[in-house]
Design a protein around this motif. Structure first.
Motif, short mmCIF file in Angstrom:
data_model
loop_
_atom_site.label_atom_id
_atom_site.label_comp_id
_atom_site.label_asym_id
_atom_site.label_seq_id
_atom_site.Cartn_x
_atom_site.Cartn_y
_atom_site.Cartn_z
N PRO A 210 0.81 -1.22 0.00
CA PRO A 210 0.00 0.00 0.00
C PRO A 210 0.84 1.28 0.00
N PHE A 211 1.99 1.26 0.66
CA PHE A 211 2.88 2.43 0.65
C PHE A 211 3.33 2.75 -0.78
N ARG A 212 3.66 1.72 -1.53
CA ARG A 212 4.11 1.97 -2.91
C ARG A 212 2.98 2.58 -3.74
N ASP A 213 1.74 2.22 -3.43
CA ASP A 213 0.61 2.91 -4.06
C ASP A 213 0.61 4.39 -3.67
N LYS A 256 12.27 -2.28 10.14
CA LYS A 256 11.12 -2.15 9.25
C LYS A 256 10.98 -3.43 8.43
N PRO A 257 9.74 -4.00 8.37
CA PRO A 257 8.49 -3.64 9.03
C PRO A 257 8.54 -3.80 10.54
N GLY A 258 7.33 -3.71 11.14
CA GLY A 258 7.25 -3.69 12.57
C GLY A 258 6.85 -5.00 13.23
N MET A 259 5.55 -5.28 13.29
CA MET A 259 5.08 -6.40 14.10
C MET A 259 5.67 -7.75 13.74
N PRO A 260 5.90 -8.08 12.44
CA PRO A 260 6.52 -9.38 12.16
C PRO A 260 7.98 -9.46 12.59
N TYR A 261 8.55 -8.35 13.06
CA TYR A 261 9.97 -8.27 13.37
C TYR A 261 10.22 -7.78 14.80
N LEU A 262 9.30 -8.07 15.70
CA LEU A 262 9.48 -7.65 17.09
C LEU A 262 10.68 -8.34 17.72
N ASP A 263 11.00 -9.55 17.26
CA ASP A 263 12.21 -10.21 17.78
C ASP A 263 13.46 -9.41 17.43
N ILE A 264 13.47 -8.81 16.24
CA ILE A 264 14.62 -8.00 15.84
C ILE A 264 14.68 -6.73 16.69
N CYS A 265 13.54 -6.09 16.91
CA CYS A 265 13.50 -4.90 17.77
C CYS A 265 14.10 -5.21 19.14
N HIS A 266 13.69 -6.33 19.71
CA HIS A 266 14.17 -6.70 21.05
C HIS A 266 15.67 -6.95 21.04
N ALA A 278 10.60 1.41 15.35
CA ALA A 278 10.04 0.48 14.38
C ALA A 278 9.06 1.24 13.51
N TYR A 279 8.87 0.75 12.31
CA TYR A 279 7.90 1.34 11.39
C TYR A 279 6.74 0.35 11.24
N GLN A 280 5.59 0.73 11.76
CA GLN A 280 4.38 -0.07 11.55
C GLN A 280 3.89 0.26 10.14
N VAL A 281 4.29 -0.56 9.19
CA VAL A 281 4.21 -0.18 7.78
C VAL A 281 2.78 -0.28 7.24
N SER A 282 2.66 0.14 5.98
CA SER A 282 1.35 0.28 5.35
C SER A 282 0.54 -1.01 5.35
N GLY A 283 1.20 -2.12 5.08
CA GLY A 283 0.48 -3.39 5.05
C GLY A 283 -0.08 -3.76 6.40
N GLU A 284 0.67 -3.48 7.46
CA GLU A 284 0.18 -3.74 8.82
C GLU A 284 -1.04 -2.87 9.11
N TYR A 285 -0.93 -1.59 8.77
CA TYR A 285 -2.03 -0.65 8.98
C TYR A 285 -3.27 -1.08 8.19
N SER A 286 -3.09 -1.38 6.92
CA SER A 286 -4.24 -1.67 6.06
C SER A 286 -4.92 -2.98 6.45
N MET A 287 -4.17 -3.94 6.93
CA MET A 287 -4.80 -5.18 7.39
C MET A 287 -5.72 -4.93 8.58
N VAL A 288 -5.25 -4.12 9.52
CA VAL A 288 -6.10 -3.79 10.68
C VAL A 288 -7.35 -3.04 10.23
N LYS A 289 -7.15 -2.05 9.35
CA LYS A 289 -8.30 -1.26 8.87
C LYS A 289 -9.31 -2.14 8.13
#
Length: 332
Positions: A210-213, A256-266, A278-289
């Motif tokens: 979605p960001f690339r859009d 980046k991205p965020g939630m699938p990479y919380l292990d990396i953040c830690h 972390a960047y909660q990227v467009s795909g994460e946002y759009s899935m929730v929406k």
């Protein structure tokens, strides 16, 4: 740390979960508005507020409308924004010269917001993809994304943004050596106070669609970005990249991205203790929406739970398109 506790029934762990007041007393992590950076999109024109179809509630705005949005964000208590330009195919070139044009939309937006909302912390994106005819973050020669020539262009781009008033430069290109080069360029141009938040661990992810859009890159991109963005199977490589960018002069680092990479953040926060985002990227946002629009989840609760996950993993802050909604919810 190894917690010490008496055996049951002397220890009943439910005691500290029995009411909201008690839960608040022992809560380990907290989310504040100061943790949020709001990513926004700027485009040409005047009086334009154009919805991004794949990102419900997100808009491409002309500079005047983005200034209005910055004022509203400030009133809500959001203290930081990250500006991304939308560029149509007709304005993209192979030489990417628009990237360091002082009058490009991103630089115009920086100056306008700086004048209208002086206290807003302004972050930018440094990569050639939004100006490149082929949608890549670097120059393409004979089908290969070339590193060193790209780095020279990124330095020019970063300096133009610093001149326009950027507080934080965000290199998202994943070229080798660009942090050292940008830092040297900033120092040489007397922009020693301008910070660098390196997209140091940026994965070649399917979550960016979605960001690339939103920036007009979907139709432009030829091939993929796997020769410079990270393989999502790798974790140790992320640590090597973070260490390199900190040694080269990054003030802050991003996963980046965020939630699938919380292990990396830690791992990053535990290994280095540096300011970690972390960047909660467009795909994460759009899935929730999308799930919320279908009535499958409670949008507000999932939004807040997801952001708390970043804090629990050790992040100091999050770039999220949910920032205005979070601010309204937290402000009551």
């Amino acid at each position: 740390m190894r917690p010490q506790q008496a055996p049951f029934p002397a220890t009943r762990l439910r005691r500290t979960r029995q009411s909201e007041g008690v839960r608040a007393l022992v809560r380990e992590n907290a989310l504040s508005l100061g943790d949020l950076i709001w990513p926004v999109f700027v485009r040409s024109g005047e009086g334009v507020e154009e919805p991004v179809p794949s990102m419900p509630g997100v808009y491409r705005r002309s500079v005047d409308k983005l200034v209005d949005a910055a004022r509203e964000a400030s009133d809500l208590g959001i203290g930081a924004m990250c500006i991304f330009p939308y560029t149509g195919i007709e304005d993209r070139t192979e030489d990417c010269a628009g990237a360091w044009d002082p009058e490009n939309n991103a630089n115009r937006a920086l100056r306008a917001i700086r004048e209208a909302v002086p206290d807003m912390v302004l972050m930018t994106d440094v990569a050639l993809d939004t100006y490149n005819i082929n949608g890549h973050d670097g120059f393409v020669e004979d089908g290969i994304i070339v590193n060193d020539r790209t780095v020279e262009a990124l330095v020019k781009m970063a300096l133009a943004q610093a001149d326009a008033g950027a507080d934080i430069i965000g290199p998202s290109d994943m070229m080798d050596g660009r942090i050292a080069a940008i830092r040297a360029g900033l120092e040489g141009a007397r922009h020693s106070d301008v910070m660098i938040m390196s997209y140091a661990a940026k994965y070649a992810s399917a979550f960016y669609g979605p960001f690339r859009d939103a920036v007009g890159a979907s139709g432009a991109l030829t091939g993929d970005k796997k020769t410079y963005q990270m393989d999502y199977a790798n974790s140790n490589e992320a640590i090597r990249l973070i260490e390199r960018d900190l040694r080269e002069g990054a003030d802050m680092v991003m996963v980046k991205p965020g939630m699938p990479y919380l292990d990396i953040c830690h791992r990053v926060k535990s290994s280095f203790g540096a300011p970690t985002f972390a960047y909660q990227v467009s795909g994460e946002y759009s899935m929730v929406k999308a799930a919320a629009q279908n009535g499958w989840i409670d949008e507000d609760r999932v939004m807040m739970e997801s952001l708390m996950g970043f804090k629990r993993a050790g992040c100091d802050g999050v770039l999220t398109y949910f920032a205005p909604a979070v601010a309204r919810l937290m402000n009551g």
